[in-house]
Design a protein around this motif. Structure first.
Motif, short mmCIF file in Angstrom:
data_model
loop_
_atom_site.label_atom_id
_atom_site.label_comp_id
_atom_site.label_asym_id
_atom_site.label_seq_id
_atom_site.Cartn_x
_atom_site.Cartn_y
_atom_site.Cartn_z
N ASP A 68 43.92 67.89 -10.99
CA ASP A 68 44.77 69.01 -11.37
C ASP A 68 45.86 69.25 -10.33
O ASP A 68 47.00 69.53 -10.67
CB ASP A 68 43.94 70.29 -11.55
N LEU A 69 45.50 69.13 -9.05
CA LEU A 69 46.49 69.33 -8.00
C LEU A 69 47.60 68.28 -8.12
O LEU A 69 48.78 68.61 -8.08
CB LEU A 69 45.85 69.25 -6.60
N LEU A 70 47.21 67.03 -8.28
CA LEU A 70 48.20 65.96 -8.38
C LEU A 70 49.07 66.16 -9.62
O LEU A 70 50.29 65.95 -9.56
CB LEU A 70 47.50 64.60 -8.41
N HIS A 71 48.44 66.61 -10.70
CA HIS A 71 49.20 66.87 -11.92
C HIS A 71 50.23 67.97 -11.67
O HIS A 71 51.40 67.84 -12.05
CB HIS A 71 48.24 67.25 -13.05
N ASP A 72 49.82 69.06 -11.01
CA ASP A 72 50.75 70.16 -10.73
C ASP A 72 51.90 69.69 -9.84
O ASP A 72 53.05 70.04 -10.07
CB ASP A 72 50.01 71.31 -10.02
N ILE A 73 51.56 68.90 -8.84
CA ILE A 73 52.60 68.44 -7.91
C ILE A 73 53.54 67.46 -8.61
O ILE A 73 54.75 67.49 -8.39
CB ILE A 73 51.96 67.86 -6.64
N ASN A 74 53.00 66.66 -9.51
CA ASN A 74 53.86 65.74 -10.26
C ASN A 74 54.77 66.48 -11.24
O ASN A 74 55.91 66.06 -11.46
CB ASN A 74 53.02 64.68 -10.98
N THR A 75 54.29 67.59 -11.79
CA THR A 75 55.14 68.40 -12.65
C THR A 75 56.31 68.95 -11.84
O THR A 75 57.46 68.91 -12.28
CB THR A 75 54.32 69.57 -13.26
N TYR A 76 55.99 69.40 -10.65
CA TYR A 76 57.00 69.91 -9.72
C TYR A 76 58.02 68.81 -9.37
O TYR A 76 59.23 69.05 -9.33
CB TYR A 76 56.24 70.40 -8.48
N ARG A 77 57.54 67.60 -9.16
CA ARG A 77 58.43 66.45 -8.85
C ARG A 77 59.34 66.16 -10.04
O ARG A 77 60.53 65.88 -9.85
CB ARG A 77 57.60 65.20 -8.52
N LYS A 78 58.80 66.24 -11.24
CA LYS A 78 59.60 65.96 -12.44
C LYS A 78 60.74 66.96 -12.56
O LYS A 78 61.86 66.59 -12.87
CB LYS A 78 58.73 66.02 -13.69
N VAL A 79 60.43 68.22 -12.29
CA VAL A 79 61.44 69.27 -12.38
C VAL A 79 62.57 68.96 -11.40
O VAL A 79 63.74 69.18 -11.67
CB VAL A 79 60.82 70.66 -12.09
N LEU A 80 62.23 68.40 -10.26
CA LEU A 80 63.24 68.08 -9.24
C LEU A 80 63.83 66.68 -9.45
O LEU A 80 64.58 66.19 -8.59
CB LEU A 80 62.62 68.15 -7.84
N ASN A 81 63.48 66.06 -10.57
CA ASN A 81 64.01 64.72 -10.87
C ASN A 81 63.61 63.66 -9.85
O ASN A 81 64.38 62.74 -9.55
CB ASN A 81 65.53 64.78 -10.94
N LEU A 82 62.42 63.80 -9.33
CA LEU A 82 61.92 62.83 -8.36
C LEU A 82 60.85 61.97 -9.03
O LEU A 82 60.20 62.41 -9.98
CB LEU A 82 61.28 63.57 -7.17
N PRO A 83 60.66 60.73 -8.56
CA PRO A 83 59.60 59.92 -9.15
C PRO A 83 58.24 60.57 -8.93
O PRO A 83 58.02 61.19 -7.88
CB PRO A 83 59.69 58.58 -8.40
N ILE A 84 57.37 60.46 -9.90
CA ILE A 84 56.05 61.08 -9.74
C ILE A 84 55.18 60.22 -8.81
O ILE A 84 55.46 59.04 -8.60
CB ILE A 84 55.33 61.29 -11.09
N PHE A 85 54.15 60.83 -8.26
CA PHE A 85 53.21 60.09 -7.40
C PHE A 85 52.19 59.37 -8.27
O PHE A 85 51.56 59.98 -9.13
CB PHE A 85 52.46 61.05 -6.47
N LYS A 86 52.05 58.09 -8.00
CA LYS A 86 51.06 57.30 -8.72
C LYS A 86 49.78 57.31 -7.89
O LYS A 86 49.80 56.93 -6.72
CB LYS A 86 51.60 55.88 -8.88
N LYS A 87 48.68 57.76 -8.48
CA LYS A 87 47.44 57.84 -7.73
C LYS A 87 46.92 56.43 -7.42
O LYS A 87 46.91 55.56 -8.28
CB LYS A 87 46.39 58.62 -8.53
#
Ligand SMILES: *[C@@H]1O[C@H](CO)[C@@H](O)[C@H](O)[C@H]1NC(C)=O
Ligand SMILES: *[C@@H]1O[C@H](CO)[C@@H](O)[C@H](O)[C@H]1NC(C)=O
Ligand SMILES: *[C@@H]1O[C@H](CO)[C@@H](O)[C@H](O)[C@H]1NC(C)=O
Length: 201
Positions: free
Chosen positions: A35-54
Motif C-alpha cells: 500500500d505504501l509503494l502504491h501511494d508513493i507511485n500514485t504521487y510519482r504519477k501525479v508529478l509525471n515521474l516514472p513509477i518505482f518498480k518493486k
C-alpha cells in the motif's frame, strides 16, 4: 445463498483455518508495504515521474534492516539519515547486503529511508515520506526507478529503498557470488546425504 457464494464461503473457511497466525501477520505486513509503494507511485504519477518498480533484492535488504531497527527507539530515527551509497549508520548494513546475496557495488545509488510510525498508520506513513524535507528530494528525482520495501514485525519501522536501474544501483548479485552460493549448497547436500547413508547402513 447461491452456489457461487457458498463455494466462496467454504473456500474462505478452509483458507482461514489453515493459515498460521504468523502467516497472517506476514500477509498484513506485506499489504502495508504494498500500500505504501502504491501511494508513493500514485504521487510519482501525479508529478509525471516514472513509477518505482518493486524489486526482490532491495526488498530483502529493507526487511533485514527493518528487523534490525525493531528494538531501536522511534526517536532514534534521526540517526539514520538517508545517504546514497554505503550507509554506516544502518546497523549490520554490510552483513544484510551479503545475506540478501547482493553485490555491494550495485548498491551505490541506493537511498535507504527508514521511518518509525506506530502501527504503521498509512496516512502518517505516507506523510512521513512525502511531507518532510528528509526524503522528498529523493522521491522527486526521476533517476530512481526501482524500489524495495520492508517492515519489522512490531509494525513500527518501515524501510523504503529506492535506486537506479544501472550497474551501480540495481541491487543485483555478482555472478561469482552466485557461483559460490551454489558450491556451498552442493557441499551441504553431499554432507547431508553422506550422514544419511551412514545412519541407515
Ligand atoms: C567492486 O568494486 C571494487 C572497488 O571499486 C572492485 O575492486 C571489485 O572488484 C568490485 N566487485 C565486483 C564484484 O564487481
Ligand atoms: C510521522 O509520523 C509520526 C508518528 O506517527 C507523526 O507524529 C509525525 O507527525 C509524522 N511526520 C510527518 C512529517 O508526517
Ligand atoms: C531503467 O529505467 C528506465 C526508466 O524507467 C527505462 O527506460 C530503462 O529501460 C530501464 N533500464 C533497464 C536496464 O531496465
Amino acid at each position: 445463498m447461491s452456489t457461487f457464494k457458498l463455494g466462496l464461503y467454504l473456500l474462505l473457511f478452509v483458507f482461514t483455518h489453515h493459515l498460521l497466525p504468523s502467516q497472517v501477520a506476514a500477509a498484513c505486513r506485506e499489504k502495508k508495504q504494498k500500500d505504501l509503494l502504491h501511494d508513493i507511485n500514485t504521487y510519482r504519477k501525479v508529478l509525471n515521474l516514472p513509477i518505482f518498480k518493486k524489486s526482490d533484492k532491495p526488498s530483502c535488504l529493507a526487511n533485514k534492516i527493518a528487523n534490525d531497527l525493531e528494538d531501536k527507539h522511534c526517536e532514534d530515527y534521526f540517526h539514520y539519515y538517508p545517504l546514497p551509497g554505503s550507509n554506516p549508520k544502518i546497523p549490520n548494513f554490510q552483513k544484510s547486503v551479503e545475506k540478501c546475496k547482493i553485490s555491494i557495488n550495485t548498491t551505490k545509488d541506493g537511498v535507504i529511508m527508514p521511518v518509525c510510525v506506530p502501527k504503521l498508520d498509512p496516512d502518517n506513513l505516507f506523510s512521513n515520506y512525502t511531507k518532510s524535507n528528509r526524503y522528498i528530494k529523493y522521491l522527486k528525482n526521476s533517476k530512481y526507478v526501482i524500489a524495495g520495501v520492508g517492515s519489522d514485525s512490531d509494525n513500527e519501522w518501515m524501510v523504503l529503498i529506492i535506486s537506479t536501474n544501472t550497474t551501480s544501483g540495481d541491487f543485483s548479485s555478482a555472478t561469482s557470488l552466485l557461483g559460490e552460493a551454489m558450491k556451498g549448497h552442493w557441499v551441504l547436500m553431499t554432507t547431508f546425504l553422506s550422514v544419511l547413508v551412514l545412519l541407515f547402513s
